[in-house]
Write an enzyme that holds these catalytic residues in place. Structure first.
Site, PDB file in Angstrom:
ATOM      1  N   SER A  17      14.956  47.248  -8.191  1.00 64.02           N
ATOM      2  CA  SER A  17      14.817  47.357  -6.844  1.00 64.02           C
ATOM      3  C   SER A  17      14.952  45.821  -6.377  1.00 64.02           C
ATOM      4  CB  SER A  17      14.239  48.111  -6.221  1.00 64.02           C
ATOM      5  OG  SER A  17      14.060  48.254  -4.962  1.00 64.02           O
ATOM      6  N   LYS A  36      12.609  55.102  -9.900  1.00 64.21           N
ATOM      7  CA  LYS A  36      13.546  54.260  -9.048  1.00 64.21           C
ATOM      8  C   LYS A  36      14.346  55.311  -8.031  1.00 64.21           C
ATOM      9  CE  LYS A  36      16.310  51.012  -7.288  1.00 64.21           C
ATOM     10  NZ  LYS A  36      17.640  51.178  -7.012  1.00 64.21           N
ATOM     11  N   HIS A  63      11.748  56.056  -5.434  1.00 60.57           N
ATOM     12  CA  HIS A  63      11.545  54.939  -4.823  1.00 60.57           C
ATOM     13  C   HIS A  63      12.664  54.949  -3.366  1.00 60.57           C
ATOM     14  CE1 HIS A  63      13.394  50.942  -3.737  1.00 60.57           C
ATOM     15  NE2 HIS A  63      12.198  50.490  -3.530  1.00 60.57           N
ATOM     16  N   ASN A  64      13.761  54.984  -4.014  1.00 59.82           N
ATOM     17  CA  ASN A  64      15.017  55.075  -3.128  1.00 59.82           C
ATOM     18  C   ASN A  64      14.864  56.187  -2.021  1.00 59.82           C
ATOM     19  OD1 ASN A  64      15.944  52.957  -4.904  1.00 59.82           O
ATOM     20  ND2 ASN A  64      18.202  53.858  -4.522  1.00 59.82           N
ATOM     21  N   GLU A 120      12.220  55.177   0.501  1.00 60.89           N
ATOM     22  CA  GLU A 120      12.788  54.187   1.384  1.00 60.89           C
ATOM     23  C   GLU A 120      13.684  54.877   2.451  1.00 60.89           C
ATOM     24  OE1 GLU A 120      15.161  51.127  -0.928  1.00 60.89           O
ATOM     25  OE2 GLU A 120      16.594  51.429   0.525  1.00 60.89           O
TER      26      GLU A 120
HETATM   27  P1  NDP Z   1      29.411  47.125  -8.746  1.00 61.19           P
HETATM   28  O1  NDP Z   1      28.488  48.329  -8.953  1.00 61.19           O
HETATM   29  O2  NDP Z   1      30.250  46.907  -7.639  1.00 61.19           O
HETATM   30  O3  NDP Z   1      30.295  47.211 -10.079  1.00 61.19           O
HETATM   31  C1  NDP Z   1      31.022  45.986 -10.451  1.00 61.19           C
HETATM   32  C2  NDP Z   1      30.509  45.655 -11.870  1.00 61.19           C
HETATM   33  O4  NDP Z   1      31.008  46.745 -12.968  1.00 61.19           O
HETATM   34  C3  NDP Z   1      31.940  44.710 -12.302  1.00 61.19           C
HETATM   35  O5  NDP Z   1      30.997  43.849 -13.363  1.00 61.19           O
HETATM   36  C4  NDP Z   1      32.929  45.155 -13.089  1.00 61.19           C
HETATM   37  O6  NDP Z   1      33.485  44.447 -13.843  1.00 61.19           O
HETATM   38  C5  NDP Z   1      32.058  46.339 -13.726  1.00 61.19           C
HETATM   39  N1  NDP Z   1      32.890  47.402 -14.153  1.00 61.19           N
HETATM   40  C6  NDP Z   1      33.366  48.342 -13.509  1.00 61.19           C
HETATM   41  N2  NDP Z   1      34.267  49.530 -14.082  1.00 61.19           N
HETATM   42  C7  NDP Z   1      33.897  48.740 -15.441  1.00 61.19           C
HETATM   43  C8  NDP Z   1      34.417  49.396 -16.406  1.00 61.19           C
HETATM   44  N3  NDP Z   1      35.064  50.741 -16.676  1.00 61.19           N
HETATM   45  N4  NDP Z   1      34.314  48.937 -17.943  1.00 61.19           N
HETATM   46  C9  NDP Z   1      33.380  47.510 -17.760  1.00 61.19           C
HETATM   47  N5  NDP Z   1      33.000  47.240 -16.576  1.00 61.19           N
HETATM   48  C10 NDP Z   1      33.283  47.887 -15.388  1.00 61.19           C
HETATM   49  O7  NDP Z   1      28.276  45.947  -8.995  1.00 61.19           O
HETATM   50  P2  NDP Z   1      26.689  45.878  -8.415  1.00 61.19           P
HETATM   51  O8  NDP Z   1      26.399  44.100  -8.776  1.00 61.19           O
HETATM   52  O9  NDP Z   1      26.894  45.831  -7.031  1.00 61.19           O
HETATM   53  O10 NDP Z   1      25.822  46.517  -9.018  1.00 61.19           O
HETATM   54  C11 NDP Z   1      25.668  46.821 -10.462  1.00 61.19           C
HETATM   55  C12 NDP Z   1      24.658  47.947 -10.812  1.00 61.19           C
HETATM   56  O11 NDP Z   1      23.345  47.724 -10.092  1.00 61.19           O
HETATM   57  C13 NDP Z   1      25.226  49.254 -10.062  1.00 61.19           C
HETATM   58  O12 NDP Z   1      24.664  50.129 -10.898  1.00 61.19           O
HETATM   59  C14 NDP Z   1      24.471  49.450  -8.842  1.00 61.19           C
HETATM   60  O13 NDP Z   1      24.155  50.990  -8.397  1.00 61.19           O
HETATM   61  C15 NDP Z   1      23.234  48.982  -9.349  1.00 61.19           C
HETATM   62  N6  NDP Z   1      22.298  48.447  -8.201  1.00 61.19           N
HETATM   63  C16 NDP Z   1      22.755  47.626  -6.917  1.00 61.19           C
HETATM   64  C17 NDP Z   1      22.093  47.138  -5.995  1.00 61.19           C
HETATM   65  C18 NDP Z   1      22.558  46.495  -4.975  1.00 61.19           C
HETATM   66  O14 NDP Z   1      21.868  46.105  -4.067  1.00 61.19           O
HETATM   67  N7  NDP Z   1      23.956  45.986  -5.046  1.00 61.19           N
HETATM   68  C19 NDP Z   1      20.505  47.376  -6.234  1.00 61.19           C
HETATM   69  C20 NDP Z   1      19.950  47.947  -7.258  1.00 61.19           C
HETATM   70  C21 NDP Z   1      20.712  48.245  -8.219  1.00 61.19           C
HETATM   71  P3  NDP Z   1      35.031  43.812 -13.302  1.00 61.19           P
HETATM   72  O15 NDP Z   1      34.515  42.364 -12.609  1.00 61.19           O
HETATM   73  O16 NDP Z   1      36.013  43.357 -14.536  1.00 61.19           O
HETATM   74  O17 NDP Z   1      35.684  44.616 -12.257  1.00 61.19           O
END
Ligand code: NDP
Length: 471
Positions: A128, A182, A185-186, A189
């Site tokens: 988080s 987690k 937690h959400n 929130e």
């Molecule tokens: P995203 O959820 O937008 O995911 C993008 C990433 O996933 C890129 O690296 C992309 O690769 C990869 N990806 C998507 N599809 C595939 C696939 N089929 N095979 C391999 N790689 C793939 O990124 P975030 O950084 O926002 O979040 C990552 C995780 O963390 C998520 O589960 C999210 O819910 C969680 N999270 C996010 C928070 C936030 O504040 N954003 C907070 C806490 C948790 P490519 O570059 O090649 O497209």
């Protein structure tokens, strides 16, 4: 030498987490489906520590010390499954896959069981704090085996937020425990934000205060027992003026709240477990209602008559916010306890309060009190039964009732405040009308009832002479 740990999935969260690891002196292998992100990360931030860029998953796995540890930060759901499958095929018994995404805990349980069969550790980990937390110290909630935590703990604790020198990272429990916590937690929130929003709405619509003045009120509250990140940023957002129009920023934002789904998951699981999390449920429903533009425009009217507002409104709202917040946390902790029993997780509730003290969105001074409550009485039946919280809520209850009464009279919706008060009043009631419900169930469906004065189940012959029989 080889890398200590790896991160795959280098969007916002993954790249910030990798940088956090590198800055703490861990040699980190980095990989992304499309190589451009990997290249950009190393070009822009390579000087921050030791990065080992990998073009393929095979290269990534080959660059790691054993047992190998790969953190995946990719889109939850299908993409996570694809990445896990690819990595698992490249790994050997004893290696670990850490899923730091927002996975549903049931997916985590399924994946953990499947990888365990292959001798691999799967560590579903709640992270988080958004992008800022990932870079500078998030709150970390790791599940998975105790064995995996021996290897991972030191790394995760090093990169987590710290409060009073303690890491905001504790091994939560086996398999899906980390992702479950987690999720709750959400959910909390959601409840927290709903209560803050109701406070603002009342001060504005019943109290006639402008956003800038309400910002000052929140700033003052932030130096008392409500001190928390969300109260702090509420003052920031309410105090902000829109550059284009000169209006309060809050007045130019469309008032339709969005949601990504973790609040809904929390409520769905609470229904399964039979735990009333009314604060979280009301918050989820309030967001849904706000988005029903069609219904809202069909019913909009401004004809409510002015009401008598108590002089004590600001202090009353502060008390109602605090008490309702205690209820929301009491409910969330109940849900964690129930899941812990259901899935044999053996979660230490006080430790969960510790993890949330820093790095995450719900960080608050108040969590110290929750920790103390569970340290004193680990099997506390409800947070509301703790001496400190019991008297805090008792002291607030008159103000809390005035707030709900004022809101109802003024036509300002306060589903969070009023449902929290109803929950508290219900727990305090010596007799509840559930007795009547049991009577009705027995009348129409012969569902039977128990009596207060003797053991056993009974049924009244409602359609005949109304004698009572043993059921
Ligand atoms: P995203 O959820 O937008 O995911 C993008 C990433 O996933 C890129 O690296 C992309 O690769 C990869 N990806 C998507 N599809 C595939 C696939 N089929 N095979 C391999 N790689 C793939 O990124 P975030 O950084 O926002 O979040 C990552 C995780 O963390 C998520 O589960 C999210 O819910 C969680 N999270 C996010 C928070 C936030 O504040 N954003 C907070 C806490 C948790 P490519 O570059 O090649 O497209």
């Amino acid at each position: 030498g080889k890398a200590r740990i790896a991160v795959t999935g280098l969007a916002t969260m993954g790249s910030n987490l990798a940088r956090n690891l590198a800055r703490h002196g861990f040699k980190v292998a980095v990989h992304n489906r499309s190589y451009a992100r990997t290249k950009a990360l190393v070009e822009q931030h390579g000087h921050e520590g030791e990065f080992v860029p990998a073009e393929t998953a095979a290269e990534l796995v080959a660059s790691l010390q054993r047992p190998r540890q790969v953190i995946i930060m990719v889109k939850a759901g299908g993409p996570a499954d694809a990445v896990i499958d690819e990595l698992a095929d490249l790994m050997e018994p004893g290696d670990m896959i850490i899923d730091g995404g927002n996975a549903h805990f049931a997916d985590t349980r399924r994946r953990e069981a499947a990888l365990k069969e292959r001798g691999l550790h799967f560590v579903g980990t709640g992270i988080s704090g958004g992008e800022e937390g990932a870079l500078n110290g998030p709150s970390i909630m790791p599940g998975g085996s105790a064995e995996s935590y021996k290897h991972l703990g030191p790394v995760l604790e090093a990169i987590s937020a710290k409060v009073d020198g303690e890491p905001c990272c504790v091994h939560v429990g086996p398999d899906g425990a980390g992702h479950f916590v987690k999720m709750v937690h959400n959910g909390i929130e959601y409840a927290d934000m709903q209560l803050i929003a109701e406070s603002y709405d009342l001060l504005r619509r019943a109290g006639g205060m402008e956003p800038a003045r309400i910002a000052d009120v929140f700033r003052t509250w932030n130096s008392g027992d409500l001190e928390s990140y969300l109260v702090e940023i509420t003052a920031e957002v309410l105090g902000h003026v829109d550059a284009a129009t000169g209006k309060p920023f809050v007045d130019v934002i469309a008032d339709q709240a969005e949601q990504k789904g973790t609040g809904r998951w929390t409520v769905q699981e609470a229904l399964e477990l039979g735990i009333p999390v009314t604060g979280i449920a009301e918050a989820v429903f309030a967001r849904s209602l706000s988005a029903r533009v069609d219904q809202r425009s069909a019913l909009t009217s401004t004809s409510d008559a002015p009401v008598q507002v108590p002089d004590t409104l600001v202090d009353d709202v502060r008390a109602a916010l605090y008490a309702s917040k205690v209820v929301a946390y009491a409910q969330g902790f109940d849900q964690i306890r129930a899941a812990s029993e259901q899935y044999d997780w053996d979660i230490d509730l006080g430790a969960m309060a510790t993890i949330w003290r820093g790095g995450c969105i719900i960080r608050a001074v108040f969590l110290n009190r929750i920790r103390e409550a569970y340290e004193k009485t680990p099997d506390l039946p409800s947070l509301l039964a703790d001496d400190y919280f019991r008297s805090a809520v008792e002291n607030a209850v008159d103000a809390w009732r005035r707030v709900v009464t004022t809101a109802v009279a003024a036509g300002v919706p306060v589903p969070g405040f009023s449902s929290a008060l109803a929950y508290y009043d219900a727990l305090r009631s010596e007799r509840l009308p559930a007795a009547l419900i049991q009577g009705l169930r027995d009348f129409f469906g012969a569902h039977t009832y128990r009596r207060v004065d003797k053991d056993g189940a009974f049924h009244t012959l409602w359609g005949a002479d109304r004698t009572e029989i043993d059921a």
